[in-house]
Design an enzyme around this catalytic site. Structure first.
Site, PDB file in Angstrom:
ATOM      1  N   PHE A 116       8.649  -1.392   4.054  1.00  0.00           N
ATOM      2  CA  PHE A 116       8.310  -0.049   3.163  1.00  0.00           C
ATOM      3  C   PHE A 116       6.894  -0.344   3.627  1.00  0.00           C
ATOM      4  O   PHE A 116       6.561  -1.588   3.819  1.00  0.00           O
ATOM      5  CB  PHE A 116       8.477  -0.506   1.304  1.00  0.00           C
ATOM      6  CG  PHE A 116       8.705   0.403   0.808  1.00  0.00           C
ATOM      7  CD1 PHE A 116      10.725   0.206   1.168  1.00  0.00           C
ATOM      8  CD2 PHE A 116       7.803   1.732  -0.128  1.00  0.00           C
ATOM      9  CE1 PHE A 116      10.968   1.816   0.187  1.00  0.00           C
ATOM     10  CE2 PHE A 116       9.097   2.257  -0.465  1.00  0.00           C
ATOM     11  CZ  PHE A 116       9.982   3.015  -0.706  1.00  0.00           C
ATOM     12  N   GLN A 248      -2.778   6.931  -7.163  1.00  0.00           N
ATOM     13  CA  GLN A 248      -2.395   6.663  -5.490  1.00  0.00           C
ATOM     14  C   GLN A 248      -2.557   8.256  -5.187  1.00  0.00           C
ATOM     15  O   GLN A 248      -1.560   9.240  -5.836  1.00  0.00           O
ATOM     16  CB  GLN A 248      -1.462   6.059  -6.344  1.00  0.00           C
ATOM     17  CG  GLN A 248      -0.670   5.973  -4.294  1.00  0.00           C
ATOM     18  CD  GLN A 248       0.542   4.684  -4.381  1.00  0.00           C
ATOM     19  OE1 GLN A 248       1.480   4.828  -4.710  1.00  0.00           O
ATOM     20  NE2 GLN A 248      -0.213   3.682  -3.606  1.00  0.00           N
ATOM     21  N   HIS A 250       0.347   9.742  -3.091  1.00  0.00           N
ATOM     22  CA  HIS A 250       1.662   9.201  -2.182  1.00  0.00           C
ATOM     23  C   HIS A 250       1.782  10.465  -0.753  1.00  0.00           C
ATOM     24  O   HIS A 250       1.857  11.596  -1.083  1.00  0.00           O
ATOM     25  CB  HIS A 250       3.126   9.643  -3.070  1.00  0.00           C
ATOM     26  CG  HIS A 250       4.066   8.628  -1.833  1.00  0.00           C
ATOM     27  ND1 HIS A 250       4.922   9.435  -1.276  1.00  0.00           N
ATOM     28  CD2 HIS A 250       4.816   8.016  -2.947  1.00  0.00           C
ATOM     29  CE1 HIS A 250       5.370   9.079  -0.271  1.00  0.00           C
ATOM     30  NE2 HIS A 250       5.470   7.609  -1.741  1.00  0.00           N
ATOM     31  N   LEU A 260       8.515  14.542  -4.635  1.00  0.00           N
ATOM     32  CA  LEU A 260       8.358  13.243  -3.455  1.00  0.00           C
ATOM     33  C   LEU A 260       9.588  13.379  -3.036  1.00  0.00           C
ATOM     34  O   LEU A 260      10.727  13.009  -3.393  1.00  0.00           O
ATOM     35  CB  LEU A 260       8.194  11.419  -5.145  1.00  0.00           C
ATOM     36  CG  LEU A 260       8.269  10.395  -4.088  1.00  0.00           C
ATOM     37  CD1 LEU A 260       6.147  10.873  -4.085  1.00  0.00           C
ATOM     38  CD2 LEU A 260       8.267   9.395  -4.430  1.00  0.00           C
ATOM     39  N   GLU A 263       8.903   7.162   0.484  1.00  0.00           N
ATOM     40  CA  GLU A 263       8.279   6.276   1.707  1.00  0.00           C
ATOM     41  C   GLU A 263       9.710   5.608   2.259  1.00  0.00           C
ATOM     42  O   GLU A 263       9.174   4.523   3.305  1.00  0.00           O
ATOM     43  CB  GLU A 263       7.601   5.317   1.326  1.00  0.00           C
ATOM     44  CG  GLU A 263       6.664   4.417   1.899  1.00  0.00           C
ATOM     45  CD  GLU A 263       6.138   3.555   1.457  1.00  0.00           C
ATOM     46  OE1 GLU A 263       4.856   4.070   0.926  1.00  0.00           O
ATOM     47  OE2 GLU A 263       5.617   2.306   1.803  1.00  0.00           O
ATOM     48  N   ARG A 294      -0.189   3.196   1.655  1.00  0.00           N
ATOM     49  CA  ARG A 294      -0.446   4.916   1.214  1.00  0.00           C
ATOM     50  C   ARG A 294      -1.833   5.137   1.045  1.00  0.00           C
ATOM     51  O   ARG A 294      -1.904   6.609   1.242  1.00  0.00           O
ATOM     52  CB  ARG A 294       0.618   5.548   0.367  1.00  0.00           C
ATOM     53  CG  ARG A 294       1.702   4.580  -0.035  1.00  0.00           C
ATOM     54  CD  ARG A 294       2.400   4.781  -1.341  1.00  0.00           C
ATOM     55  NE  ARG A 294       3.991   4.480  -1.857  1.00  0.00           N
ATOM     56  CZ  ARG A 294       4.264   4.431  -2.544  1.00  0.00           C
ATOM     57  NH1 ARG A 294       3.810   4.005  -3.949  1.00  0.00           N
ATOM     58  NH2 ARG A 294       5.990   4.374  -2.726  1.00  0.00           N
ATOM     59  N   HIS A 361       0.387  10.099  -7.072  1.00  0.00           N
ATOM     60  CA  HIS A 361       1.604   9.506  -7.860  1.00  0.00           C
ATOM     61  C   HIS A 361       0.900   8.447  -8.654  1.00  0.00           C
ATOM     62  O   HIS A 361       1.708   8.213  -9.476  1.00  0.00           O
ATOM     63  CB  HIS A 361       2.024   8.645  -6.693  1.00  0.00           C
ATOM     64  CG  HIS A 361       3.177   8.294  -6.375  1.00  0.00           C
ATOM     65  ND1 HIS A 361       4.148   8.843  -6.576  1.00  0.00           N
ATOM     66  CD2 HIS A 361       3.621   6.669  -5.880  1.00  0.00           C
ATOM     67  CE1 HIS A 361       5.431   7.682  -6.718  1.00  0.00           C
ATOM     68  NE2 HIS A 361       5.182   6.784  -6.224  1.00  0.00           N
ATOM     69  N   ARG A 402      -1.505   0.364  -4.865  1.00  0.00           N
ATOM     70  CA  ARG A 402      -0.658  -0.327  -5.035  1.00  0.00           C
ATOM     71  C   ARG A 402       0.405  -0.042  -3.435  1.00  0.00           C
ATOM     72  O   ARG A 402       0.543   1.027  -2.830  1.00  0.00           O
ATOM     73  CB  ARG A 402      -0.104   0.032  -6.232  1.00  0.00           C
ATOM     74  CG  ARG A 402       1.501  -0.148  -6.141  1.00  0.00           C
ATOM     75  CD  ARG A 402       2.607   0.130  -7.800  1.00  0.00           C
ATOM     76  NE  ARG A 402       2.694   1.829  -7.489  1.00  0.00           N
ATOM     77  CZ  ARG A 402       3.481   2.048  -6.873  1.00  0.00           C
ATOM     78  NH1 ARG A 402       4.869   1.289  -6.218  1.00  0.00           N
ATOM     79  NH2 ARG A 402       3.980   3.796  -7.089  1.00  0.00           N
TER      80      ARG A 402
END
Ligand code: FAD
Length: 608
Positions: A116, A248, A250, A260, A263, A294, A361, A402
Site C-alpha cells: 500500500f 485527503q 484519494h 472509490l 489503492e 496519496r 476521502h 494519512r
C-alpha cells in the site's frame, strides 16, 4: 421526552464506536447511539486493508511502520501516538482474527499481506507488504465481526437515533473558562428518527465515534451520511477542532463520480498512465512510483491534467491500468472495485484502463485527543469523561496526510483505548449535574426548521457549498480561491437561516435531519477554509500554490480552531452557544497552535 442513564454512551456504531463498545461493555453498562443501523456505517465501505507489521510475507517491524506514518504525514504527526498505533497494530489484527474475521491467507495459512502507498521497508528502501485484507471488502468484514461481538456482549444499541447536542458542565464557547478549571461531560441529547421523539442520555462517559465529513465536497468517496456531526457538535460547544485544513484527496476515484477504487488496485500491480500511455509516477516518485503516498499521487495526477496530458474527450482524468494483471488475480483480490468500474462507467478492467481522478476521502483533522482518547479543550486540559476515536478524532497519527490502511488501524487501536479509558473513568466517577432543561436548544432548532413556512431549498444550498469547496479548496489552493470559498460559505450560512423543510411531520423526517446535517457541513467547511487560508505553506494534503514549500519555521504546529463569540455578539452581551446554528457573524473561528510531539524522527525533506 424519554430519559436514559448509562455509565458509558458511545455515539457512532462504525468500527471505532463498536471497538470501543466491546471494551466498555465488558466493564460497565454501555449504550451505543447511531444514526445508522450499525452495519451501514462507512467503515463497511473500506476496501483495501488494515496494516500491521506482522512480517508474514516479508521482513517488517513496527518501527519502520512508525517511521512511514510520520514521514507520510509530512512530520505533523504526533510521534508518541504513531508509535502506540504501529506497536499495537499487531494485536489489533490478531484480536480481529480471533473474533473470526476471514482474512485472506498465504499458502501456509498465515494472514496474507499486500503493498500500500507509503508503506516501506527500512525507511523508504522499497514498498513492503503490510496491509492485511479480506479481498477488497476489509471494512465490511471488520464491521460485521465487531457487530456480532457487540451483540454477543449485550451492548445496548439505539439505532437511527441522531445525537444533536453534547452536554458539558461549563459553557466553553464564551472563551472565559480558565485553563485548569475542571470541565466535565454529563450526557447527550438525541432525536429518534422513527418517532421524532427527543431522548436524553445521561452518562458519566461519552465517546464520540461519528466518523468523517467528506460531504463538504461534491466529488467524494464518502457516504451520504458523513456530514461531520460529531465535529460540529463539539465545536458548537466550544471544543476546538485540530488540523481541519488537512483533507485527503484519494487519487483513484472513478472519474466524474468520486466512487472509490481502492489503492489496493495499485498495491496489486495497477499502474497510472496519462494520455500518452506514460507511467508518469516514475517522474514524481522514482523509488516507489504508483505507491507513493496519496497526497503526492493526487497532486501528480492533477498536474498531468493541468499540463494537458489528461485522457478522455475533455482530457480531465488519468487512467488506472490493470490490463497486464491476470483476470483470475483481479477476481481474487479486487472483485468489488472492478465491478464498480463495469457498473458505473461501463469499462471492462481486464481489457480497458479505468478513468480515475482524485476524490475527497478522509479528514485528517478532528476533535483533539490524547493517546487515551480523552478530548482536549485546549492544548493541555481534557474534558472529564469525554472521549473521541476514529475519523472524528485527531490524535494525531495522520498528521497532514494519512497513509492508506492506517485508518482501519486507527479505529481499532484508538477505539479500543477510548473504550477502556471511558469505562474505567466511569467506574470511579460521580454523576455530573445536567444543565436545566438540557433539550431546549435542540427542540427550538428543530421547531425553527420545521415551522419556517417556505424559503431556501436545502438541496440547493448543499449543492452550492459542495461546488465551491470542490472548486476552491481542493487539491490545489491559493489565497484567492480560499477567500472565494470563505465568502461563498458566509453567504450560504445566511441562506441556511432561511432553509425550510418540505416534510413537516415527525415520523422518519429525513428532510429535517438533512437540513440539520447541512448546518454541520457549513460549520466544518468554514473551519477547513479558515485553517487553509491561515496556513501559508504546503504540507501533506494541504497544497498552497502561492506557498508551495513546507515552512517548518512557522508552521510545524497543529492548528487549533475555536468557535468564539464575535465582537458584535460580545458587545450585545449575548451568550448564544448551543446546538443550533446561529446568525452568520455571531461567532468567529479563532485559531491557535499546538506543538507537534517529536520523539525520535527529525523532520526531513519528503522524497519517495
Ligand atoms: C470508500 C472508502 C474506502 C476506505 N478504505 C479504507 C481502507 O481500505 N483502509 C483504511 O484504513 N481506511 C479506509 N477508509 C477510511 C476508513 O474506512 C474510515 O476512516 C473509517 O472506517 C471511519 O470509521 P469510524 O468508526 O470513525 O466512522 P464510520 O464508520 O463512518 O461510523 C460513523 C458512525 O457514526 C454514526 N453517527 C454519525 N453522526 C451521528 C449522529 N449525529 N448521531 C448518532 N450517530 C452518528 C453513524 O451512524 C456511524 O455509525 C475508506 C473510506 C472510504 C469512504
Amino acid at each position: 421526552m424519554q430519559t436514559h442513564q448509562y455509565d458509558v454512551v458511545i455515539v457512532g456504531a462504525g468500527g471505532a464506536g463498536m471497538r470501543a463498545a466491546l471494551e466498555s461493555s465488558k466493564r460497565t453498562r454501555t449504550a451505543v447511539i447511531s444514526k445508522l443501523y450499525p452495519t451501514r456505517s462507512h467503515t463497511g465501505a473500506a476496501q483495501g486493508g488494515m496494516c500491521a507489521a506482522l512480517a508474514n510475507v516479508e521482513e517488517d517491524n513496527w518501527e519502520w511502520h512508525t517511521f512511514d506514518t510520520v514521514k507520510g504525514g509530512d512530520y505533523l504527526v504526533d510521534q508518541d501516538a504513531a508509535e502506540v498505533m504501529a506497536k499495537e497494530a499487531i494485536d489489533a489484527v490478531l484480536d480481529l482474527e480471533k473474533m473470526g474475521l476471514p482474512f485472506n491467507r498465504t499458502p501456509e495459512g498465515k494472514i496474507d499481506q499486500r503493498r500500500f502507498g507509503g508503506h516501506t521497508r527500512n525507511h523508504g528502501e522499497a514498498a513492503v507488504r503490510r496491509s492485511c485484507y479480506a479481498a477488497d471488502r476489509t471494512g465490511h468484514m471488520i464491521l460485521q465481526t465487531l457487530y456480532q461481538q457487540c451483540v454477543k456482549n449485550d451492548v445496548q444499541f439505539f439505532n437511527e437515533f441522531y445525537v444533536l447536542d453534547v452536554l458539558l458542565s461549563h459553557d466553553l464557547t464564551s472563551g472565559t473558562v480558565p485553563d485548569g478549571q475542571e470541565v466535565a461531560v454529563s450526557g447527550v441529547v438525541a432525536y429518534e428518527l422513527a418517532t421524532g421523539e427527543i431522548h436524553l442520555f445521561r452518562a458519566k462517559s461519552v465517546v464520540f465515534a461519528t466518523g468523517g465529513a467528506g460531504k463538504i465536497y461534491k466529488t467524494t468517496s464518502n457516504a451520504q451520511t458523513l456530514t461531520g456531526d460529531g465535529m460540529a457538535l463539539a465545536f458548537r460547544r466550544g471544543i476546538p477542532l485540530e488540523d481541519m485544513e488537512f483533507f485527503q484527496f484519494h487519487p483513484t476515484g472513478l472519474a466524474g463520480l468520486g466512487i472509490l477504487l481502492s489503492e489496493a488496485a495499485r498495491g496489486e500491480g495497477g499502474i497510472l498512465r496519462n494520455s500518452d500511455g506514460e507511467r508518469f509516477m516514475e517522474r514524481y516518485a522514482p523509488t516507489i512510483k504508483d505507491l507513493a503516498p496519496r497526497d503526492i499521487v493526487a497532486r501528480s495526477m492533477a498536474n498531468e491534467v493541468r499540463e494537458g496530458r489528461g485522457a478522455g474527450p475533455n482530457k480531465d482524468y488519468v487512467l488506472l491500468d490493470l490490463t497486464h494483471l491476470e483476470p483470475a488475480h483481479i477476481d481474487a483480490k479486487l472483485p468489488d472495485i472492478t465491478e464498480f468500474a463495469r457498473t458505473y462507467l461501463g469499462i471492462e478492467p481486464y481489457t480497458e484502463p479505468v478513468p480515475v481522478y482524485p476524490t475527497a476521502h478522509y479528514a485528517m483533522g478532528g476533535i483533539p485527543t490524547n493517546i487515551l482518547g480523552e478530548v482536549l479543550r485546549n492544548n493541555t486540559d481534557t474534558v472529564r469523561g469525554l472521549y473521541a476515536a476514529g475519523e472524528v478524532a485527531c490524535v494525531s497519527v495522520h498528521g497532514s496526510n494519512r497513509l492508506g490502511t492506517n485508518s482501519l488501524l486507527d479505529i481499532n487501536v484508538f477505539g479500543k483505548r477510548s473504550g477502556i479509558a471511558a469505562a474505567e473513568y466511569a467506574l470511579g466517577a460521580d454523576w455530573v449535574e445536567m444543565p436545566e432543561e438540557p433539550e431546549v436548544g435542540v427542540v427550538a432548532e428543530l421547531e425553527r426548521m420545521r415551522t419556517l413556512p417556505s424559503g431556501e431549498r436545502l438541496a440547493h444550498v448543499r449543492q452550492d457549498l459542495q461546488n465551491t469547496m470542490d472548486a476552491n479548496a481542493q487539491v490545489f489552493r491559493t489565497e484567492e480561491s480560499l477567500r472565494q470559498a470563505l465568502a461563498d460559505i458566509r453567504a450560504l450560512q445566511e441562506r441556511y437561516r432561511h432553509v425550510s423543510v418540505q416534510d413537516k411531520g415527525k415520523v422518519y423526517n429525513l428532510d429535517l435531519l438533512e437540513a440539520l446535517e447541512l448546518g454541520f457541513l457549513l460549520d466544518i467547511s468554514e473551519v477547513v477554509v479558515v485553517g487553509a487560508l491561515n496556513r501559508q505553506e504546503s504540507r501533506g494534503g494541504h497544497f498552497r500554490e502561492d506557498f508551495p514549500k513546507r515552512d517548518d519555521a512557522n508552521y510545524m504546529q497543529h492548528t487549533m480552531a475555536y468557535r468564539r463569540p464575535s465582537a458584535a455578539t460580545a458587545a450585545a452581551g449575548q451568550s448564544p452557544s448551543g446546538p443550533g446554528t446561529s446568525a452568520p457573524g455571531a461567532f468567529d473561528v479563532v485559531l491557535g497552535y499546538k506543538p507537534v510531539v517529536m520523539t525520535r524522527y527529525e523532520p526531513m525533506e519528503r522524497k519517495y
